[in-house]
Design a protein around this motif. Sequence first.
Motif, mmCIF file in Angstrom:
data_model
loop_
_atom_site.group_PDB
_atom_site.id
_atom_site.type_symbol
_atom_site.label_atom_id
_atom_site.label_comp_id
_atom_site.label_asym_id
_atom_site.label_seq_id
_atom_site.Cartn_x
_atom_site.Cartn_y
_atom_site.Cartn_z
ATOM 1 N N ARG A 25 -2.867 3.572 -3.910
ATOM 2 C CA ARG A 25 -3.077 4.948 -3.943
ATOM 3 C C ARG A 25 -2.329 5.415 -2.915
ATOM 4 O O ARG A 25 -2.406 4.503 -1.787
ATOM 5 C CB ARG A 25 -4.400 5.593 -3.933
ATOM 6 N N GLY A 26 -1.590 6.480 -2.453
ATOM 7 C CA GLY A 26 -0.960 6.835 -1.267
ATOM 8 C C GLY A 26 -0.931 8.477 -1.060
ATOM 9 O O GLY A 26 -2.063 8.888 -1.162
ATOM 10 N N ALA A 27 0.277 8.797 -0.755
ATOM 11 C CA ALA A 27 0.500 10.270 -0.160
ATOM 12 C C ALA A 27 -0.031 11.199 -1.096
ATOM 13 O O ALA A 27 -0.489 12.345 -0.857
ATOM 14 C CB ALA A 27 1.696 10.566 0.357
ATOM 15 N N VAL A 28 0.045 11.060 -2.490
ATOM 16 C CA VAL A 28 -0.154 12.043 -3.405
ATOM 17 C C VAL A 28 -1.758 12.288 -3.689
ATOM 18 O O VAL A 28 -1.920 13.391 -3.426
ATOM 19 C CB VAL A 28 0.485 11.568 -4.908
ATOM 20 N N SER A 29 -2.432 11.289 -3.503
ATOM 21 C CA SER A 29 -3.817 11.354 -3.566
ATOM 22 C C SER A 29 -4.425 12.126 -2.300
ATOM 23 O O SER A 29 -5.247 12.723 -2.335
ATOM 24 C CB SER A 29 -4.520 9.932 -3.730
ATOM 25 N N MET A 30 -3.578 11.638 -1.392
ATOM 26 C CA MET A 30 -4.146 12.332 0.076
ATOM 27 C C MET A 30 -3.824 13.879 0.161
ATOM 28 O O MET A 30 -4.631 14.724 0.427
ATOM 29 C CB MET A 30 -3.235 11.710 1.298
ATOM 30 N N ALA A 31 -2.648 14.341 -0.393
ATOM 31 C CA ALA A 31 -2.221 15.401 -0.426
ATOM 32 C C ALA A 31 -3.239 16.428 -1.297
ATOM 33 O O ALA A 31 -3.757 17.682 -0.944
ATOM 34 C CB ALA A 31 -0.877 15.650 -0.767
ATOM 35 N N LEU A 32 -3.289 15.845 -2.537
ATOM 36 C CA LEU A 32 -4.367 16.637 -3.556
ATOM 37 C C LEU A 32 -6.026 16.665 -2.990
ATOM 38 O O LEU A 32 -6.554 17.586 -3.085
ATOM 39 C CB LEU A 32 -4.194 15.635 -4.898
ATOM 40 N N ALA A 33 -6.239 15.747 -2.258
ATOM 41 C CA ALA A 33 -7.545 15.694 -1.848
ATOM 42 C C ALA A 33 -7.808 16.528 -0.754
ATOM 43 O O ALA A 33 -8.777 17.466 -0.496
ATOM 44 C CB ALA A 33 -8.016 14.061 -0.999
ATOM 45 N N TYR A 34 -6.734 16.697 0.259
ATOM 46 C CA TYR A 34 -6.760 17.830 1.280
ATOM 47 C C TYR A 34 -6.866 19.133 0.635
ATOM 48 O O TYR A 34 -7.395 20.239 1.217
ATOM 49 C CB TYR A 34 -5.463 17.682 2.193
ATOM 50 N N ASN A 35 -5.920 19.262 -0.446
ATOM 51 C CA ASN A 35 -5.771 20.635 -0.892
ATOM 52 C C ASN A 35 -7.238 21.051 -1.496
ATOM 53 O O ASN A 35 -7.266 22.190 -1.635
ATOM 54 C CB ASN A 35 -4.771 20.417 -2.278
ATOM 55 N N HIS A 36 -7.880 20.495 -2.039
ATOM 56 C CA HIS A 36 -9.202 20.586 -2.831
ATOM 57 C C HIS A 36 -10.354 20.706 -1.734
ATOM 58 O O HIS A 36 -11.074 21.722 -1.921
ATOM 59 C CB HIS A 36 -9.484 19.607 -3.833
ATOM 60 N N PHE A 37 -10.359 19.704 -0.904
ATOM 61 C CA PHE A 37 -11.487 19.423 -0.137
ATOM 62 C C PHE A 37 -11.423 20.106 1.418
ATOM 63 O O PHE A 37 -12.272 19.963 2.050
ATOM 64 C CB PHE A 37 -11.895 17.883 -0.141
ATOM 65 N N THR A 38 -10.085 20.509 1.708
ATOM 66 C CA THR A 38 -10.198 21.178 3.052
ATOM 67 C C THR A 38 -9.461 22.636 2.985
ATOM 68 O O THR A 38 -9.036 22.977 1.724
ATOM 69 C CB THR A 38 -9.300 20.134 4.015
ATOM 70 N N ARG A 39 -9.409 23.145 4.093
ATOM 71 C CA ARG A 39 -8.779 24.336 4.395
ATOM 72 C C ARG A 39 -7.891 24.188 5.494
ATOM 73 O O ARG A 39 -8.382 24.013 6.592
ATOM 74 C CB ARG A 39 -9.786 25.605 4.305
ATOM 75 N N SER A 40 -6.358 24.245 5.653
ATOM 76 C CA SER A 40 -5.729 23.970 6.561
ATOM 77 C C SER A 40 -5.976 22.763 7.297
ATOM 78 O O SER A 40 -5.942 22.721 8.459
ATOM 79 C CB SER A 40 -5.741 25.167 7.506
ATOM 80 N N GLY A 41 -6.289 21.591 6.596
ATOM 81 C CA GLY A 41 -6.587 20.534 7.359
ATOM 82 C C GLY A 41 -7.909 20.178 7.936
ATOM 83 O O GLY A 41 -8.423 18.879 8.496
ATOM 84 N N TYR A 42 -8.866 21.070 7.909
ATOM 85 C CA TYR A 42 -10.200 21.158 8.512
ATOM 86 C C TYR A 42 -11.271 21.166 7.384
ATOM 87 O O TYR A 42 -10.878 21.656 6.435
ATOM 88 C CB TYR A 42 -10.484 22.417 9.175
ATOM 89 N N THR A 43 -12.347 20.556 7.536
ATOM 90 C CA THR A 43 -13.433 20.546 6.634
ATOM 91 C C THR A 43 -14.678 20.728 7.541
ATOM 92 O O THR A 43 -14.912 20.081 8.545
ATOM 93 C CB THR A 43 -13.521 19.449 5.675
#
Length: 550
Positions: free
Chosen positions: A396-414
């Motif tokens: 797993r790589g950057a696609v999983s990271m990008a989707l996880a950030y998109n769903h579980f964070t706002r502007s990189g913060y949580t």
Amino acid sequence: MAIVGVENSNMWMGAGALLSSEHASVVSINLFVVLLCTCIIIGHLLEENRWLNESITALLIGICTGVVILLLSRGKSSRILVFSEELFFIYLLPPIIFNAGFQVKKKRFFRNFSTITLFGAIGTLISTGVISAGAMYFFKNKDIGYLSIADYLAIGAIFSATDSVCTLQVLNQDETPLLYSLVFGEGVVNDATSVVLFNAIQSLDFSHISSIASLEFVGSFLYLLISSTILGVLVGLLSAYTIKTLYFGRHSTDREVAIMILMAYLSYMLAELFSLSAILTVFFCGIVMSHYTWHNVTQSSRVTTKHAFATLSFVAEIFIFLYVGMDALDIEKWKFVSDSPGTSISTSSILLGLVMVGRAAFVFPLSFLSNLTKNFSSDKLTIKQQVTIWWAGLMRGAVSMALAYNHFTRSGYTQLRPNAIMITSTITVVLFSTVVFGMLTKPLIKFLLPPTKQILASDSMVCSEPSSPKSLAIPLLLDGGNSDDEESSNTLPRPTSLRMFLRTPSYSIHYHWRRFDDGFMRPVFGGRGFVPFVPGSPVESDDLQQQWLN
């Protein structure tokens, strides 16, 4: 006067902050350029290493650099390196996917297109279901916090996205053309399916789920896949027709190269504009441009574009893994789970196990179904090949990271504990699967699929400067035939009856496509055999000499 002094003071402070921000950006850019050069040099020195590849090297260097930054800043400057979904999806992913389509061996890819679609689309749906159900079952007894149905489905889509960048380095399409086309093709379709499925989950109203809504969801999913493919083909044909008609090369080869690069990127951005799957669009645009557009330009432009696309893809791949490695140590993500590291570790272990089970749940059953439709034993997947396909898609790589950030964070913060745990678990799974599984990939493939004498002999036949984006010395349609773009009249049976079509559908479809391509497509859009007229070129000199002799 005091008020004026205060205003001037504030103005100078604002200017100072701005200059400080610009200086920090310059420092970051310099750091990344130095690291990119370092990765290229070390990758060159480790070219023959059986354990490491460019992706793992860049990831490890990124992690080490992140550690140094944290130590020097005493944990205060980690936010200078933040993973950005926009940077990844808009600037880094397009050249990688386009170059993959531009370099792919088309006969082998389309000959196995049904199996690729089976693995990439149906397999991704199965994997998403298995991971979502497993996460829902195991996480309910964990001290994670509240996760909704949408969160669990999003987790399934996030961890079903394989890493196309690592996939491209798993196999060599010259040594194992069948496996390369399946693994690589599945990786591209898988990424597109995962992103489309993730976006559909994001927009789905789970408070009003019905059978009609489910049918609309399936219809929307199919529409996105088909529309994205058609858009990529149309933009590729438009580029071929434009370059063939206007003859940019008569004045400047730079214009040819520029129009190819810009129209390739335009296909990706048009898909984003119309909310389609940009990954599929730019991939099929690359296939069409390699079949038509690339042959319409001058010889110097062919060499330039081939190396330009490969270089952009290569640099983007290294940049991604450096980016992921450095951002993985961001303290903002880890401080929310520092009080319960056991929970984070167990969550990551469960997700990693679900990734392995979810992939096995579709690779082996779908391989069995695919083998039932094959008429030749050489086209059927052996158990060793199935294990290789299963293993190659575990990273797993950057696609999983990008989707996880998109769903579980706002502007990189949580700021929520469940979201922080999912982000850190995603980082852990990405790092572990890339480093550990990636290091074991080369030895595993050499053990399961040792190179044959025929392959070793063919390696010496590969010319150093091929005349097309892919090596012409490697057989594509059969294990010992013609090149990707050459006519294989000796191996293609003529479909003289319906029975012949049913027995060998791939050969028959290819035969009819060849007739349509030669009779209509190439006269309009150019392609192999089309030589553009360029004043002062060797072609013109030969023509003038022939006219003088006549």
